[in-house]
Design an enzyme around this catalytic site. Structure first.
Site: not given
Ligand SMILES: NC(=O)c1ccc[n+]([C@@H]2O[C@H](COP(=O)([O-])OP(=O)(O)OC[C@H]3O[C@@H](n4cnc5c(N)ncnc54)[C@H](OP(=O)(O)O)[C@@H]3O)[C@@H](O)[C@H]2O)c1
Length: 303
Positions: A83, A131, A158, A180
């Site tokens: 976490d 985080t 991002s 914020y």
């Molecule tokens: N999707 C987009 O359009 C986009 C665009 C730009 C950048 N990104 C970046 O890409 C990365 C992956 O995002 P995604 O789109 O795949 O989102 P996602 O499906 O929400 O995946 C995010 C992951 O991070 C985990 N997480 C969140 N808080 C956490 C914590 N405190 N400790 C450990 N794990 C934690 C989540 O676990 P839980 O399910 O348990 O919360 C989930 O497994 C992120 O860093 C995001 O900023 C995404």
């Protein structure tokens, strides 16, 4: 799609390449790669594809239950509880990896949280900063002794890093209590991911070790959980035109972590598997060094 050149941007990959495309033909047998946020979205796809190519993946999720549930589907995946918003959980994850006695060929710092509507804090710090940035800084730096001499660190940033405050990092408002805004705070945390990659790349003394930051594109994942219903509906409507699929979204981080033509990249910002130019703040080496020192100070206070 062939990778025919070592010149970044001439590798044959682009916006529509998938994680499977960019790893096609690569034998990752014998490599060990740690992926955070493996329980959904881009992290899950990244883990799946890297395992498919023969890598052993340490899949880190917020809890052991979550990690074990997804890793159970993949014979080459090992679950890890981490976490990122809990320093004691990060310390336990580091200790668990040390006990495994593995050499890490890559760390993909993929986990993230985006734009909660109201201020949330962890130990007095704004949730996204803590985080997305502090947790990953903690995990990655304490595992550097496990990184192979050609090891790669990939930070998920991002294009939203451009929404960071004008001064980049609001060091006087890391609690968020002096104001914020969900997107400014997300932008700040993603700028921090970029600055961390740049600073880490400059600190490596092994010539083969690399750190880079990746914008994956815009992809509909659980990341949007904090968006209001109206915004989510817009996302659904524009999805086929503007958004990448999850398979495409995972491509750039897989490219940066394992592709031979990415081995020479140092402290770069990658979009669509190509080097791109980040914001001016993201190129500020003084800011990157200050962020590193402030983050170490925060971690020292946490014991
Ligand atoms: N999707 C987009 O359009 C986009 C665009 C730009 C950048 N990104 C970046 O890409 C990365 C992956 O995002 P995604 O789109 O795949 O989102 P996602 O499906 O929400 O995946 C995010 C992951 O991070 C985990 N997480 C969140 N808080 C956490 C914590 N405190 N400790 C450990 N794990 C934690 C989540 O676990 P839980 O399910 O348990 O919360 C989930 O497994 C992120 O860093 C995001 O900023 C995404």
């Amino acid at each position: 799609m062939p990778a025919s050149s070592v010149v970044p941007g001439a590798n044959g990959f682009g916006r529509r390449s998938t994680a499977a495309d960019v790893t096609a033909g690569l034998d990752l047998g014998g490599r060990t790669i740690l992926v955070t946020g493996c329980s959904s979205g881009l992290g899950l796809e990244t883990m799946r594809v890297l395992c498919d190519r023969g890598a052993r993946v340490l899949g880190a999720a917020r809890t052991m239950e979550k990690a074990a549930a997804v890793c159970a589907e993949l014979p080459l995946a090992s679950p890890l509880a981490c976490d990122l918003s809990s320093p004691s959980s990060v310390r336990a994850a580091v200790a668990a990896v040390q006990r495994m006695n593995v050499t890490l060929d890559a760390i993909i710092a993929n986990a993230g949280v985006m734009a909660p509507a109201r201020l949330q804090q962890v130990l007095g710090y704004e949730l996204q900063f803590f985080t997305n940035h502090v947790g990953h800084h903690h995990l990655v730096t304490r595992l550097l002794d496990r990184l192979s001499s050609t090891g790669r660190v990939v930070m998920l940033t991002s294009s939203a890093h451009r929404r960071a405050p004008p001064q980049g990092i609001q060091f006087e408002n890391l609690s968020g209590e002096r104001g914020y805004s969900p997107w400014t705070a997300y932008g700040q945390s993603k700028l921090a991911n970029l600055l961390f990659a740049k600073q880490l790349a400059s600190r490596f003394r092994e010539p083969g070790q690399t750190a880079n930051a990746v914008h994956p594109g815009v992809i509909r994942t659980n990341l949007q959980r904090h968006l209001g219903a109206a915004l989510r509906a817009v996302c659904v409507a524009v999805d086929p035109v503007f958004f990448k699929t999850i398979a495409e979204g995972a491509a750039t981080q897989c490219y940066a972590a394992v592709h031979p033509t990415a081995a020479t990249l140092r402290g770069e910002y990658l979009v669509d598997c190509k080097v791109a130019r980040p914001s001016k703040r993201a190129q500020d080496a003084v800011l990157a060094a200050k962020l590193w020192d402030v983050t170490e100070h925060i971690l020292a206070q946490m014991g």
